[in-house]
Structure formats: C-alpha cells, structure tokens
Design a protein around this motif. Structure first.
Motif, PDB file in Angstrom:
ATOM      1  N   ILE A   1       0.803  -1.094   0.000  1.00 11.79           N
ATOM      2  CA  ILE A   1      -0.075   0.204  -0.035  1.00 11.79           C
ATOM      3  C   ILE A   1       0.779   1.096   0.086  1.00 11.79           C
ATOM      4  O   ILE A   1       0.678   2.185  -0.705  1.00 11.79           O
ATOM      5  N   ARG A   2       1.944   1.291   0.731  1.00 13.61           N
ATOM      6  CA  ARG A   2       2.924   2.408   0.923  1.00 13.61           C
ATOM      7  C   ARG A   2       3.447   2.696  -0.630  1.00 13.61           C
ATOM      8  O   ARG A   2       3.431   3.605  -0.900  1.00 13.61           O
ATOM      9  N   ALA A   3       4.002   1.524  -1.122  1.00 12.05           N
ATOM     10  CA  ALA A   3       4.547   1.737  -2.446  1.00 12.05           C
ATOM     11  C   ALA A   3       3.554   2.280  -3.575  1.00 12.05           C
ATOM     12  O   ALA A   3       4.082   3.028  -4.333  1.00 12.05           O
ATOM     13  N   ASN A   4       2.360   1.882  -3.367  1.00 14.36           N
ATOM     14  CA  ASN A   4       1.241   2.329  -4.383  1.00 14.36           C
ATOM     15  C   ASN A   4       1.038   3.823  -4.030  1.00 14.36           C
ATOM     16  O   ASN A   4       0.879   4.494  -5.065  1.00 14.36           O
ATOM     17  N   MET A   5       0.743   4.317  -2.987  1.00 13.04           N
ATOM     18  CA  MET A   5       0.674   5.465  -2.468  1.00 13.04           C
ATOM     19  C   MET A   5       1.787   6.629  -3.136  1.00 13.04           C
ATOM     20  O   MET A   5       1.584   7.583  -3.542  1.00 13.04           O
ATOM     21  N   GLU A   6       3.067   5.992  -2.719  1.00 14.91           N
ATOM     22  CA  GLU A   6       4.182   6.938  -3.145  1.00 14.91           C
ATOM     23  C   GLU A   6       4.324   6.816  -4.662  1.00 14.91           C
ATOM     24  O   GLU A   6       4.703   8.228  -5.143  1.00 14.91           O
ATOM     25  N   SER A   7       4.027   5.843  -5.455  1.00 11.52           N
ATOM     26  CA  SER A   7       4.063   5.637  -6.801  1.00 11.52           C
ATOM     27  C   SER A   7       2.804   6.788  -7.336  1.00 11.52           C
ATOM     28  O   SER A   7       2.981   7.601  -8.466  1.00 11.52           O
ATOM     29  N   VAL A   8       1.558   6.888  -6.656  1.00 14.27           N
ATOM     30  CA  VAL A   8       0.681   7.550  -7.385  1.00 14.27           C
ATOM     31  C   VAL A   8       0.865   9.055  -6.953  1.00 14.27           C
ATOM     32  O   VAL A   8       0.617   9.992  -7.827  1.00 14.27           O
ATOM     33  N   THR A   9       1.203   9.340  -5.780  1.00 10.89           N
ATOM     34  CA  THR A   9       1.469  10.883  -5.341  1.00 10.89           C
ATOM     35  C   THR A   9       2.655  11.462  -5.715  1.00 10.89           C
ATOM     36  O   THR A   9       2.854  12.640  -5.732  1.00 10.89           O
ATOM     37  N   GLY A  10       3.670  10.646  -6.193  1.00  4.73           N
ATOM     38  CA  GLY A  10       4.882  10.932  -6.448  1.00  4.73           C
ATOM     39  C   GLY A  10       5.720  11.483  -5.174  1.00  4.73           C
ATOM     40  O   GLY A  10       6.821  12.300  -5.566  1.00  4.73           O
ATOM     41  N   ARG A  11       5.403  11.037  -4.008  1.00  8.83           N
ATOM     42  CA  ARG A  11       6.386  11.510  -2.853  1.00  8.83           C
ATOM     43  C   ARG A  11       6.224  10.639  -1.843  1.00  8.83           C
ATOM     44  O   ARG A  11       5.259   9.684  -1.756  1.00  8.83           O
ATOM     45  N   PRO A  12       7.130  10.641  -0.774  1.00  4.22           N
ATOM     46  CA  PRO A  12       7.077   9.516   0.275  1.00  4.22           C
ATOM     47  C   PRO A  12       5.690   9.501   0.981  1.00  4.22           C
ATOM     48  O   PRO A  12       5.100  10.633   1.016  1.00  4.22           O
ATOM     49  N   TRP A  13       5.529   8.364   1.468  1.00  2.00           N
ATOM     50  CA  TRP A  13       3.918   8.325   2.052  1.00  2.00           C
ATOM     51  C   TRP A  13       4.442   8.056   3.405  1.00  2.00           C
ATOM     52  O   TRP A  13       4.955   6.773   3.870  1.00  2.00           O
ATOM     53  N   SER A  14       4.159   8.628   4.563  1.00  2.00           N
ATOM     54  CA  SER A  14       4.818   8.440   5.984  1.00  2.00           C
ATOM     55  C   SER A  14       3.241   8.193   6.645  1.00  2.00           C
ATOM     56  O   SER A  14       3.350   7.955   7.993  1.00  2.00           O
ATOM     57  N   GLY A  15       2.136   8.261   6.488  1.00  2.00           N
ATOM     58  CA  GLY A  15       0.949   8.047   7.029  1.00  2.00           C
ATOM     59  C   GLY A  15       0.657   6.748   7.272  1.00  2.00           C
ATOM     60  O   GLY A  15       1.165   5.880   6.749  1.00  2.00           O
ATOM     61  N   ASN A  16      -0.564   6.548   7.997  1.00  2.00           N
ATOM     62  CA  ASN A  16      -1.054   5.085   8.258  1.00  2.00           C
ATOM     63  C   ASN A  16      -1.473   4.691   7.129  1.00  2.00           C
ATOM     64  O   ASN A  16      -2.253   5.010   6.115  1.00  2.00           O
ATOM     65  N   VAL A  17      -1.147   3.378   6.860  1.00  2.00           N
ATOM     66  CA  VAL A  17      -1.531   2.727   5.552  1.00  2.00           C
ATOM     67  C   VAL A  17      -2.968   2.335   5.448  1.00  2.00           C
ATOM     68  O   VAL A  17      -3.495   1.697   4.354  1.00  2.00           O
TER      69      VAL A  17
END
Length: 322
Positions: free
Chosen positions: A130-146
């Motif tokens: 989920i984190r990898a998907n969010m980072e790919s979609v948003t274009g930035r690191p994802w530090s939030g709750n998955v």
C-alpha cells in the motif's frame, strides 16, 4: 513488454517459470501454469502459439544465461506464474526468491513483500504494498497510516465537497459523443461512480488518471479489467511498478485479499494472455497519465480515437478472459 532476448535467453526465462511452478513436483504443475508460460512465450517473446516450451531451468542456470537488466524482466514473468494458482504458496515463493537472489534481485521490494507474505507476515507485506502504491501515485514519500490515512486521502470530498470541481466533470456530458471527455463522463455515470468533488468521490489525483486509463485502454471495471488497467498503468508509469501496482492488484483481484477499506477484492481474475498484452500496451505509451504535467481537461475535447493514436495506445488483441 517485448524483451529483446535471443532464443536461448527466452528459453531460460520460460524454463525458470516452469521450475517455479514445479515447486511441489512436476505432477503439481497446473493448466493455469502451462497457460501462463505459453502466454508469456507468445505475447512477450512473440513466439507462434502452440510451440514447444523448454524444460525447467533452476536459479543457477537462469543467472548464467540471463544476466543484467533482462533478468529483472524475467523475474516479472516468474512472479506471475508463482501467483497464478491463486494463493501465496510458500514453496513457490521460496523458488521465486531463489531466482531473484541468483540474479542479484533478492533485495527488490516485491520479492521481499512476497517472502514476508509467504512466511507469516502478510499484514506487514500488505502495508508495504500500500505504501509503495501511494508513493507511486502521489510522487512523494508516504509516511501516513496505511489504512486510515489512505482512506482519508482517497476520499477527501466526504468532509470537504468541491462543487465547482464536480461541475467541471458533469459538463463533460455535453461534449460530442466521440470525445474522450464524453466517454469519461459515461464511464463514471454507467458505473454509478461519484465524480471528484462529490461526497464518496475518489481523489482526482488518483481517479482521473486511473479511470482515464480504463477509458483509453478499453478495460472495464470487472475484476479482470481492474487487473489489466493496473498492469497497463505499471508499464506506463514505471515507478516501482511491481511492488506498487502489479503485486497489489494481483493480491487484491486474483488472491482475494483486501488491501484497504476503499478497495474491493475478488479471486481468479488474472488472465495471462490479456495480462501480458496489457503490460506491452502500457509500455508502448508515449505519455504517462500519472505524470505531474499531464492535463486531463486540456484533452477532453479530442476524439477518443485521435487521443489513443497520439498516446500510441495500440488496439487490444486479447479478450479480457484470455
């Protein structure tokens, strides 16, 4: 996804797929395994259908015959056959990991995620996907709750509706029927989706490029269609494509494991011929719809056929269930 390999290197990749499918013995190889290997030979390598397929190739043989970047492409094929039986089978995953380690790819995110999932750490592996998907979609690191933070991100208009944004999407209904925008409008209307800006509408950052891929690539919203559009996206938008797009969508729509409260799930939706073709079609695109600079509203008036041609989206050859 067409890989420029000679015949021996192709045999090595296909043979490694067979070796992984034989994790519980040669008799355990299923029709789905054989169909997947045959589809890879035809779609990825351009071989005539019905040809003779190679025998099994172990990790040492794979590494000796398929060095360098081509090994990463072969590992994608191996990953598909490792999961095509519809489960996260530890014996198959262990063989996939052995192939990855032999070719120097043991540290790849998707290899690590599969190894964790196969050996008692499914929840942690899903979080990484989920984190990898969010980072790919948003274009930035994802530090939030998955779980909670992803749901909040994907459904921002429940608390803050944006009527002006929603109105822009509703206006697409009045464009000519052959236009991309009109097709996009009816994709939402026919599926009963709320538009971005409306309560229950998904974030425009995600759903506009995602659903544009549905419309332009011609993949519906059935479970097989969702696998294909995410595979198409992975090749079009190669930002950690295996861990961020391919693996999560196979887990969700083929293995039946829900990733979050927003996403649905199903079993048995991976169709190898259409899957490999979707990867090839996405890789052939000359425009990344998830790129920051892509402007949806700038192209809504173009005819859908003209836009497909401009973006180099070739017609489908395989039905969704092939």
């Amino acid at each position: 996804m067409r890989i420029n390999l000679d015949a021996d290197q192709q045999d090595a990749a296909l043979g490694a797929m067979l070796w992984v499918s034989q994790a519980k013995g040669a008799a355990a190889v299923t029709p789905a395994d054989r169909h997947t290997i045959a589809a890879a030979a035809e779609v990825v390598f351009g071989r005539p259908p019905g040809g003779t397929l190679p025998g099994p190739v172990d990790p040492a043989g794979l590494a000796a015959r398929l060095p360098g970047p081509a090994a990463a492409e072969a590992m994608r094929l191996i990953t598909v056959v490792a999961l095509v039986d519809g489960s996260i089978d530890a014996a198959r995953i262990d063989r996939l990991v052995a192939c990855a380690q032999a070719t120097g790819l043991g540290g790849a995110d998707y290899v690590r995620d599969l190894a964790e999932a196969a050996h008692g750490h499914l929840h942690a592996a899903l979080g990484c996907m989920i984190r990898a998907n969010m980072e790919s979609v948003t274009g930035r690191p994802w530090s939030g709750n998955v779980t909670s933070d992803v749901a909040t991100y994907l459904l921002p208009y429940n608390d803050k509706p944006d009527p002006a944004l929603a109105a822009r999407f509703h206006a697409l209904e009045h464009l000519p029927p052959e236009s991309f925008g009109n097709h996009f409008f009816h994709h939402f209307r026919d599926n009963g989706y709320a538009f971005p800006g409306e309560p229950n509408g998904l974030s425009a950052v995600f759903c506009v490029p995602h659903d544009s891929c549905h419309v332009l690539a011609g993949y519906d919203t059935t479970p097989p269609g969702e696998i294909l559009v995410s595979t198409f996206t992975a090749a079009m938008h190669p930002k950690n494509s295996m861990a961020a797009h391919v693996l999560p969508v196979i887990v969700s729509w083929h293995l039946g494991i829900k990733l979050n409260d927003v996403a649905a799930s199903a079993t048995g939706a991976l169709k190898p011929g259409a899957f490999f073709e979707a990867w090839e079609r996405g890789a052939g695109m000359n425009t990344d719809l998830f790129a920051t600079g892509w402007d949806f509203f700038a192209v809504v008036s173009e005819t859908i056929d003209a836009l497909r041609a401009r973006y180099a989206i070739v017609p489908r050859r395989f039905p969704l269930d092939a």
